[in-house]
Design a protein around this motif. Structure first.
Motif, PDB file in Angstrom:
ATOM      1  N   ARG A 217      -6.683  -8.709   4.462  1.00 54.78           N
ATOM      2  CA  ARG A 217      -5.217  -8.829   4.522  1.00 54.78           C
ATOM      3  C   ARG A 217      -4.719  -9.577   3.295  1.00 54.78           C
ATOM      4  N   GLN A 228       5.418 -11.091   3.111  1.00 58.48           N
ATOM      5  CA  GLN A 228       4.784 -10.107   3.993  1.00 58.48           C
ATOM      6  C   GLN A 228       3.297 -10.426   4.071  1.00 58.48           C
ATOM      7  N   ASP A 230      -0.052  -8.533   5.508  1.00 59.75           N
ATOM      8  CA  ASP A 230      -0.462  -7.245   6.082  1.00 59.75           C
ATOM      9  C   ASP A 230      -1.714  -6.736   5.377  1.00 59.75           C
ATOM     10  N   THR A 231      -2.247  -5.624   5.876  1.00 57.94           N
ATOM     11  CA  THR A 231      -3.402  -4.997   5.229  1.00 57.94           C
ATOM     12  C   THR A 231      -2.945  -4.403   3.891  1.00 57.94           C
ATOM     13  N   ASP A 233      -3.174  -1.480   2.537  1.00 56.86           N
ATOM     14  CA  ASP A 233      -2.517  -0.164   2.600  1.00 56.86           C
ATOM     15  C   ASP A 233      -1.093  -0.284   3.132  1.00 56.86           C
ATOM     16  N   ARG A 234      -0.882  -1.184   4.103  1.00 59.94           N
ATOM     17  CA  ARG A 234       0.478  -1.377   4.653  1.00 59.94           C
ATOM     18  C   ARG A 234       1.401  -2.030   3.616  1.00 59.94           C
ATOM     19  N   GLU A 237       2.101   0.917   1.155  1.00 59.36           N
ATOM     20  CA  GLU A 237       2.826   2.085   1.675  1.00 59.36           C
ATOM     21  C   GLU A 237       4.074   1.705   2.471  1.00 59.36           C
ATOM     22  N   ALA A 238       4.083   0.498   3.059  1.00 60.91           N
ATOM     23  CA  ALA A 238       5.222   0.115   3.905  1.00 60.91           C
ATOM     24  C   ALA A 238       5.682  -1.310   3.596  1.00 60.91           C
ATOM     25  N   ASN A 240       8.012  -4.487   3.228  1.00 68.42           N
ATOM     26  CA  ASN A 240       9.149  -4.825   4.095  1.00 68.42           C
ATOM     27  C   ASN A 240      10.371  -5.277   3.307  1.00 68.42           C
ATOM     28  N   THR A 281      12.370   3.754   8.722  1.00 65.07           N
ATOM     29  CA  THR A 281      11.531   3.452   9.887  1.00 65.07           C
ATOM     30  C   THR A 281      12.376   2.946  11.059  1.00 65.07           C
TER      31      THR A 281
END
Length: 372
Positions: A217, A228, A230-231, A233-234, A237-238, A240, A281
């Motif tokens: 992470r 943020q 997160d992993t 990839d998140r 790709e995503a 916040n 989203t």
């Protein structure tokens, strides 16, 4: 049986190894860490990522015991570590400079902490040899630090840090002194060593590629706050926020005004340009930022008919990166959008060159609609 993913942060029954609870750290009027709370789990390879001055090194120094929080609590294995001095914590730190003793051999550098703990000689010898094997420098045990390369010195520092089997190893910009090729090779070795030992690694870095490669992470930081966690990839790709999107990797960020249209939004962003169609989203309207990675944008000589978003412009610049080419395309209103293509054929002629008129296109789900 398929191997289950390592995601202790998603398991409510898992107890964190490290817990920051409302931690603030001030130096005079300057707030380095601002009311920060985070959990880090056992066996994680956790990366603190951010620009200089964002607070990541202060977080690490508090874990090591070199700084104490102004307020809040830091727990290690359920115990408040604030009153515990650095040498009594089950935490070790590998410094950016490696800080090896120049007058001692590689063997004695690794044995140093074990000798201070007055371990029996045979135990010390067995442990040092195990560490030399782990970091693949058995041949260099009797050399002095100045007789080995920078990459080998980095391995000695790592072996010395792991010799006492700490619960937690802190790595401060561990690969910054290495050249790019060696740094990339060493990233994978670090991951391998972390997996073999099961030690929890927390690494501080400003190198986003490094963080994205090694970490389970990533915590992206800015001005003492977590933007943020997160992993990788998140995070990629995503993201916040526009801050995270902009900080990680290459990205186009376009500001505009969104109007909902069922599951999609129509973003008015420039006079004379068609609205951008995006899929948020969560429901979102009003002032937005649209973030899209260059590799999600197709570039073509002919106008596509099957894509939600199509714009035309001319090639202003080309960055050839070996495996990729990045095209900087200027639209009639002056906005520059970056599009990327893979160079799959060796020495293939570039399909587009400077001043060419080209079409850029992307799907309605290719980008991220952000409200900040």
């Amino acid at each position: 049986m398929p191997e289950t993913a390592f995601e202790p942060w998603n398991d409510p029954n898992e107890k964190p190894l490290i817990q920051f609870r409302n931690v603030t750290k001030r130096f005079g009027d300057f707030t380095a860490i601002d009311d920060l709370s985070i959990d880090i789990f056992e066996k994680e390879f956790f990366a603190l990522l951010g620009p200089s001055g964002c607070g990541k090194t202060t977080m690490m120094r508090m874990l090591a015991g070199f700084e104490t929080p102004t307020s809040g609590t830091i727990m290690l294995d359920g115990q408040d570590i604030s009153p515990i001095p650095p040498n009594k914590r089950s935490v070790n730190m590998m410094f950016q400079s490696y800080a090896l003793f120049p007058h001692l051999t590689v063997y004695d550098n690794i044995a140093f902490g074990l000798k201070r703990d007055k371990l029996p000689k045979d135990q010390i010898d067995a442990r040092v040899k195990e560490m030399l094997r782990l970091v693949q420098i058995e041949k260099f045990g009797q050399r002095k630090p100045e007789q080995i390369s920078g990459g080998q010195r980095q391995r000695v520092a790592l072996a010395r840090s792991l010799a006492k089997a700490p619960k937690l190893l802190l790595l401060d910009e561990p690969l910054s002194a290495l050249d790019k090729k060696l740094r990339q090779d060493t990233q994978f070795e670090l991951m391998d060593i972390q997996e073999k030992t099961g030690t929890t690694f927390v690494v501080v870095t400003h190198d986003q590629e490094e963080a994205m490669t090694v970490a389970s992470r990533v915590a992206v930081m800015d001005h003492g706050k977590l933007k943020q966690v997160d992993t990788p990839d998140r995070i990629y790709e995503a993201p916040n926020s526009t801050y995270v999107a902009d900080f990680i990797g290459d990205v186009n960020i376009i500001e505009g005004h969104a109007t909902a249209q069922g599951n999609t939004v129509s973003i008015v962003w420039a006079e004379g340009q068609p609205p951008i169609i995006g899929t948020p989203t969560t429901p979102i309207e009003g002032k937005v930022s649209f973030a899209i990675r260059p590799e999600k944008i197709a570039i073509s000589a002919d106008q596509p008919t099957d894509r939600a978003n199509v714009v035309q412009g001319k090639v202003l610049d080309i960055a050839y990166l070996g495996n990729l080419s990045t095209y900087h395309v200027q639209l009639p209103n002056g906005v520059i959008i970056k599009a990327q293509t893979a160079n799959s054929r060796r020495r293939a002629r570039r399909p587009f060159t400077w001043e060419d008129q080209v079409w850029l296109s992307w799907t309605d789900t290719a980008g991220i609609v952000l409200d900040n």
